[in-house]
Design a protein around this motif. Structure first.
Motif, PDB file in Angstrom:
ATOM      1  N   UNK A  99      16.554  33.313   2.444  1.00 18.81           N
ATOM      2  CA  UNK A  99      15.303  34.091   2.443  1.00 18.81           C
ATOM      3  C   UNK A  99      14.259  33.262   1.709  1.00 18.81           C
ATOM      4  N   UNK A 137      12.192  18.737  -0.172  1.00 17.49           N
ATOM      5  CA  UNK A 137      13.308  18.267  -1.002  1.00 17.49           C
ATOM      6  C   UNK A 137      14.370  19.340  -1.224  1.00 17.49           C
ATOM      7  N   UNK A 140      18.371  19.020  -0.626  1.00 19.31           N
ATOM      8  CA  UNK A 140      19.353  18.418  -1.533  1.00 19.31           C
ATOM      9  C   UNK A 140      20.234  19.467  -2.187  1.00 19.31           C
ATOM     10  N   UNK A 141      19.737  20.685  -2.374  1.00 17.58           N
ATOM     11  CA  UNK A 141      20.586  21.666  -3.056  1.00 17.58           C
ATOM     12  C   UNK A 141      20.923  22.871  -2.192  1.00 17.58           C
ATOM     13  N   UNK A 175      20.313  39.433   0.784  1.00 13.08           N
ATOM     14  CA  UNK A 175      21.543  38.649   0.632  1.00 13.08           C
ATOM     15  C   UNK A 175      22.278  39.211  -0.587  1.00 13.08           C
ATOM     16  N   UNK A 177      24.361  38.963  -3.832  1.00 16.82           N
ATOM     17  CA  UNK A 177      24.613  37.961  -4.877  1.00 16.82           C
ATOM     18  C   UNK A 177      24.060  36.584  -4.497  1.00 16.82           C
ATOM     19  N   UNK A 178      22.760  36.517  -4.338  1.00 13.82           N
ATOM     20  CA  UNK A 178      22.223  35.226  -3.888  1.00 13.82           C
ATOM     21  C   UNK A 178      22.040  34.269  -5.059  1.00 13.82           C
ATOM     22  N   UNK A 180      19.152  31.751  -6.490  1.00 18.38           N
ATOM     23  CA  UNK A 180      17.690  31.717  -6.343  1.00 18.38           C
ATOM     24  C   UNK A 180      17.126  30.476  -6.997  1.00 18.38           C
ATOM     25  N   UNK A 182      13.249  28.992  -7.927  1.00 17.51           N
ATOM     26  CA  UNK A 182      11.819  29.272  -7.908  1.00 17.51           C
ATOM     27  C   UNK A 182      11.054  27.966  -7.689  1.00 17.51           C
ATOM     28  N   UNK A 196       9.670  31.389  -3.614  1.00 20.52           N
ATOM     29  CA  UNK A 196      11.030  31.461  -4.142  1.00 20.52           C
ATOM     30  C   UNK A 196      11.992  31.444  -2.965  1.00 20.52           C
ATOM     31  N   UNK A 198      15.971  32.170  -1.872  1.00 14.75           N
ATOM     32  CA  UNK A 198      17.282  32.697  -2.257  1.00 14.75           C
ATOM     33  C   UNK A 198      18.236  32.433  -1.099  1.00 14.75           C
ATOM     34  N   UNK A 204      31.746  26.189  -1.623  1.00 16.09           N
ATOM     35  CA  UNK A 204      32.062  25.135  -2.578  1.00 16.09           C
ATOM     36  C   UNK A 204      31.644  25.578  -3.978  1.00 16.09           C
ATOM     37  N   UNK A 205      30.426  26.236  -4.047  1.00 19.79           N
ATOM     38  CA  UNK A 205      29.976  26.680  -5.361  1.00 19.79           C
ATOM     39  C   UNK A 205      30.908  27.736  -5.920  1.00 19.79           C
ATOM     40  N   UNK A 207      33.991  27.952  -5.385  1.00 22.28           N
ATOM     41  CA  UNK A 207      35.198  27.325  -5.932  1.00 22.28           C
ATOM     42  C   UNK A 207      34.876  26.725  -7.328  1.00 22.28           C
TER      43      UNK A 207
ATOM     44  N   UNK B 129      21.069  11.996  -5.105  1.00 24.36           N
ATOM     45  CA  UNK B 129      20.650  12.208  -3.718  1.00 24.36           C
ATOM     46  C   UNK B 129      21.045  11.017  -2.863  1.00 24.36           C
ATOM     47  N   UNK B 132      24.786  10.832  -2.485  1.00 20.84           N
ATOM     48  CA  UNK B 132      25.288  11.863  -1.568  1.00 20.84           C
ATOM     49  C   UNK B 132      24.998  11.467  -0.133  1.00 20.84           C
ATOM     50  N   UNK B 372      32.928  17.978  -4.968  1.00 17.10           N
ATOM     51  CA  UNK B 372      33.025  18.936  -6.067  1.00 17.10           C
ATOM     52  C   UNK B 372      32.267  18.406  -7.278  1.00 17.10           C
ATOM     53  N   UNK B 375      28.743  18.787  -6.646  1.00 17.43           N
ATOM     54  CA  UNK B 375      28.346  20.182  -6.822  1.00 17.43           C
ATOM     55  C   UNK B 375      28.245  20.507  -8.307  1.00 17.43           C
ATOM     56  N   UNK B 378      25.239  18.871  -9.653  1.00 18.95           N
ATOM     57  CA  UNK B 378      24.038  19.624  -9.262  1.00 18.95           C
ATOM     58  C   UNK B 378      23.874  20.849 -10.139  1.00 18.95           C
ATOM     59  N   UNK B 379      25.019  21.516 -10.375  1.00 21.23           N
ATOM     60  CA  UNK B 379      24.955  22.704 -11.244  1.00 21.23           C
ATOM     61  C   UNK B 379      24.473  22.299 -12.622  1.00 21.23           C
ATOM     62  N   UNK B 543      13.190  37.987  -6.220  1.00 21.09           N
ATOM     63  CA  UNK B 543      13.840  37.038  -5.326  1.00 21.09           C
ATOM     64  C   UNK B 543      14.859  37.727  -4.437  1.00 21.09           C
ATOM     65  N   UNK B 544      15.528  38.719  -5.004  1.00 18.63           N
ATOM     66  CA  UNK B 544      16.512  39.465  -4.227  1.00 18.63           C
ATOM     67  C   UNK B 544      15.845  40.244  -3.110  1.00 18.63           C
TER      68      UNK B 544
END
Lengths: 207, 734
Positions: A99, A137, A140-141, A175, A177-178, A180, A182, A196, A198, A204-205, A207, B129, B132, B372, B375, B378-379, B543-544
């Protein structure tokens, strides 16, 4: 719409609405290209905001976005628009993947009294440019969209707005438990737009 | 200077007995002769008075001395307190400077750390980046290359086997082919010769047969004549003619047989240059012919065999060509295999390099861990960004607190300046008091000297009365002064005490204020944290996508895209299916020629499917046509309305400029236009509308209006409205 003064430009309500709706058109195109909703070869490069941006050449999508921006301009001029959300969904399951939320704060005094504000056009373009760079960009995430996807646009308006015949009431397509992120915002002194994104938590996250 | 003989003094009229033991000096009468008589009595009295005065003076002096000593001690204590206050002020000032320096250093360090962190984060982000991206590309490449390699290896192995087999076959086939070709060539030559011989023989036989046939015909004609004669004779004599009849019948039968054989021979001759068998040598001829036929049949078979062998050779040639082509392909594939091996080696080297690099990356043991790790990185980057944001917010808060502390410092400095001023004032006061003390001590010394002199004078009693009286007066006056000074000193002491008390109270107030400010700062920090958490909560809600249904509603545009796209996609899919079925139909029709049964089944299946697909296509096309008609209707209504409301026929079309930017061109024609050339053209691109120059707008009247309304006033609607009114006026007037 805007005329030049010594250092700042005069922004009217109409001009600000045009700037915001035009931004949304280009942002939607950029999102559709970067997220791979439509194939790359259906986009053509143009120069806007000092950046090379991609616009879809598909007639259907072009017409859709053109009609959308025209309606958004109308709502922005009346000060009835609160938020615009671009939703990306899985084509097969209609599950919402992302979103892209554009919140809009309108200066009520300008809408009621018709006054104008002053702000440099260059400054506004710089702010919009920063947002466009962030959208580019974001790949990338944001998680990869492997499945074919489609997009839809939701508009959060005031309760008393008359619904045009090409629009219908809808659920907000949330969504669960998205995640988010900003992004930057831009301000024309009449409309302030916050961005924003979300997105659904990737496996993967989790895990 | 005390006179030895002070002048006589008059007695005071209102003098009363003095409670504080002051002596009244009686006036001496003016008679001089009695002066010496009274002088002794007066001397005694004055001595006692003097003693009393002296004792009183000494008491007063001692008390004054005590007071002076007390004031001195108080002054000393005040000085000590002042010095302490100064020392404290200096200490506070030093502390203030130290804290300022520490703050500045901390600020600078924090800024540097922040910049460094930001740089590191940006660098790590970019590196991540790139890594990756390169990793993903390499993985894809690797997989592709592995697959290609496997395929190539398998294909190479199979191609090698095939090539070896084919080579063997080729060699064998080539040998056999050569043998066969040589043999066939020999046979061909032989057959040609034989065929030539046989052709010549057959032509000779044919001529012979023709002659024989002619002869046979002539003989048959003769025989017919004979037959007729014989019949006639038969009629005459039947019995003896029977054997002749039988012979004739036999002859007729033979004739018939000959005719049959002749026909057969003719038929055979038509394929081998026709032959006719004579009736007389029929059996031999027949046999001969049969033998020849057999020979010819054998020759035909041999020719057929030759033909088949020719065909086989041609097939073998084609196979040879195919095998050659396969060989060339295998050779090229072998080359490719070698190239692929090289690329595989390169990839292996790269893989090993990446593996070595992977070892350098902490926490990564195998390639699966890399995503991983990315990831997690990134986190971490996101968390660090959050922390950076929080640190920024804290920095801002610290800056605010710094500003407040600076304000407090300024206030403290101002207060310290005030305290300094007060200290200086108190210094001045103390100096003044010191001066007073010094004057007092001088007075005291003077008085001491006076006392000494008095003592000296006491020893010299003559003429001391008047001097004692003067001295007493001086002493009294000095005492009064001293008392006055002492009172002043006391008042100064009280003032100093008050000042000190005030300073103490001010210090207490300042410290209380400091404590209150610190408490306020803490409470503000807590409120700031609370507000930040609220903001983050609200942002998460925003955001939600949450909203209040009482004030907001969510609208969605009807997505005609999906419908149109789906229709287009189904149409395209159906079209491809149609093509496939058409191809299948063609193949089936070809098969049908070979077998009718299978064709009927496939036909029915394909025809049913094609009917279904055609129906689907028809419905979709109808739907599309319906959409188009509806849209066309609405658009035409809108256009007509626009034309009638604003007075302009609007034609819209899309163009592309030389720089690739798509623009929309609008051509407006007023309904009051007097000619078709009166058209306005506008170009619309991303919210900006501009007028295009043409012949109509280059006219002086129109260009003037364009100049005024569009260039100066920046209003296209005003221009078009004005133009409409003018053209309406022209029309109505004309």
């Amino acid at each position: 719409m805007a005329s030049r003064t010594a250092t700042k430009d005069i922004i009217t309500l109409r001009g600000s609405a045009a700037i915001v709706s035009e931004f949304f058109g280009y942002a939607a195109n950029s999102i559709l290209y970067n997220r791979g909703v439509y194939p790359e070869e259906t986009f053509a490069k143009v120069k806007k905001y000092g950046l090379p941006l991609l616009l879809t050449q598909d007639d259907g999508v072009k017409a859709f976005i053109a009609n959308l921006t025209a309606q958004l301009t109308e709502w922005l001029e009346s000060g009835k628009l609160q938020r615009v959300v671009l939703v990306i969904m899985n084509k097969a399951t209609s599950e919402v993947q992302e979103r892209w939320n554009f919140s809009i704060e309108t200066d009520g005094e300008v809408v009621e009294k018709g006054v104008s504000r002053e702000k440099s056009d260059k400054e506004i373009m710089r702010e919009i440019q920063a947002i466009m760079r962030q959208i580019a960009s974001s790949i990338t995430y944001l998680p990869c969209l492997d499945e074919p996807c489609v997009f839809d646009v939701l508009a959060y308006t005031d309760k008393d707005v008359a619904v045009p015949f090409t629009w219908i009431e809808s659920d907000p397509k949330l969504i669960a438990n998205p995640q988010m992120v900003k992004l930057h915002s831009f301000d024309t002194k009449i409309h302030k737009v916050d961005t924003l994104v979300s997105y659904k938590n990737d496996e993967w996250d989790e895990q | 200077m005390i006179l030895r003989t002070p002048p006589p003094r008059k007695r005071r009229a209102d003098s009363s007995p003095n409670p504080d033991r002051r002596l009244v000096i009686y006036e001496d009468p003016p008679a001089e002769p009695e002066q010496s008589h009274h002088h002794s009595e007066q001397m005694i009295c004055t001595y006692q008075c003097r003693q009393m005065v002296k004792s009183e003076f000494l008491d007063a002096l001692s008390s004054a001395e005590k007071q002076a000593h007390d004031s001195e001690s108080k002054l000393a204590s005040l000085r000590d307190e002042l010095s302490k206050a100064e020392a404290e002020r200096k200490k506070f000032r030093d502390q203030c400077f130290y804290t300022e320096q520490e703050l500045a250093a901390a600020k600078g360090r924090e800024q540097a750390l922040q910049e460094q962190l930001l740089k590191e984060v940006n660098n790590s982000q970019q590196r991540l980046k790139k890594q990756i991206h390169s990793y993903s590309e390499l993985e894809v490449k690797l997989q592709n290359e592995m697959n290609l390699r496997k395929k190539a290896e398998s294909s190479a192995a199979s191609a090698e086997e095939k090539a070896s087999l084919l080579e063997g076959k080729l060699s064998h086939v080539s040998e056999t082919r050569e043998k066969e070709t040589s043999r066939l060539q020999n046979e061909l030559v032989q057959l040609k010769r034989e065929s030539k011989f046989s052709v010549t023989r057959i032509s000779a036989d044919l001529e012979r047969m023709e002659c024989k046939a002619k002869n046979a015909e002539e003989e048959s004609a003769l025989l017919k004549e004979q037959l007729e004669e014989l019949r006639k004779q038969l009629n005459k004599v039947t019995a003896p003619i029977l054997p002749h009849v039988t012979i004739v019948f036999d002859l007729i039968i033979l004739l018939h047989q000959c005719l049959k054989e002749k026909n057969e021979a003719e038929r055979k001759l038509s394929s081998f240059a026709t032959q006719e068998l004579p009736p007389t040598e029929t059996n031999i001829l027949l046999k001969h012919l049969q033998e020849e036929l057999r020979n010819y049949e054998s020759e035909v078979r041999e020719a057929q065999k030759l033909k088949s062998s020719h065909e086989n050779t041609e097939l073998l040639k084609e196979k040879l060509l195919e095998e050659k082509g396969r060989r060339e392909r295998t050779e090229s594939e072998l080359l490719k295999v070698s190239e692929i091996q090289l690329t595989a080696k390169k990839l292996e080297d790269e893989l090993s390099a990446w593996k070595l690099m992977m070892k350098d990356i902490p926490g990564v043991a195998c390639p699966d861990d890399i995503p991983l790790k990315f990831a997690s990185l990134q986190k971490e980057v996101l968390e660090s960004m959050l922390k950076v944001g929080e640190a920024n917010s804290r920095l801002k808060q610290i800056e605010i607190a710094l500003d407040a502390a600076e304000l407090g410092k300024r206030n403290a400095v101002s207060e310290a300046a005030l305290a300094n001023e007060k200290a200086e004032l108190s210094k001045l006061e103390t100096r003044r008091i010191e001066l007073m003390l010094s004057s007092v001590t001088e007075e005291r010394d003077r008085l001491k000297n006076a006392v000494d002199e008095l003592r000296k004078i006491r020893n010299v009693e003559a003429g001391g009365e008047i001097v004692g009286g003067n001295v007493l007066q001086e002493l009294e006056s000095s005492l009064a002064k001293k008392e006055y000074h002492i009172k002043e000193l006391e008042s100064n002491l009280c003032e100093q005490k008050e000042v000190n008390n005030r300073q103490h109270s001010e210090r207490k107030l300042l410290s209380e204020r400091l404590n209150n400010e610190a408490k306020r700062i803490k409470s503000l920090e807590r409120e700031g944290d609370r507000l930040r958490s609220e903001i983050s909560l609200l942002e998460s809600k925003l955001g939600h996508g949450d909203y209040s249904s009482s004030s907001t509603k969510v609208l969605r545009m009807v997505n005609t895209l999906a419908v149109d796209n789906e229709a287009k996609q189904t149409i395209e899919a159906l079209q491809t299916e149609l093509q496939k079925t058409r191809e299948k139909l063609q193949a089936v029709e070809e098969l049908k020629k070979q077998s009718a049964d299978a064709g009927t089944l496939v036909d029915s299946y394909i025809s049913g499917k094609t009917v279904q697909l055609k129906e689907q296509i028809a419905t979709l096309e109808k739907r599309e046509a319906r959409y188009k008609t509806v849209f066309a209707d609405r658009i035409s209504v809108f256009r007509r309305a626009c034309c009638e409301l604003f007075g302009y026929k609007i034609v819209m079309d899309d163009h592309q400029r030389s720089d690739g930017i798509p623009v929309t061109r609008f051509t407006l024609q007023s309904i009051y236009a007097q000619s078709d050339d009166e058209k306005l053209q506008f170009e619309y691109e991303s919210g900006n509308t501009s007028i295009l120059a043409n012949d109509y707008t280059s006219q002086p009247e129109i260009s003037h209006q364009v100049e005024i309304f569009i260039r100066k006033l920046n209003s296209i609607p005003a221009f078009t409205a004005n133009l409409t009114v003018e053209s309406f006026n022209k029309r109505t007037l004309s």
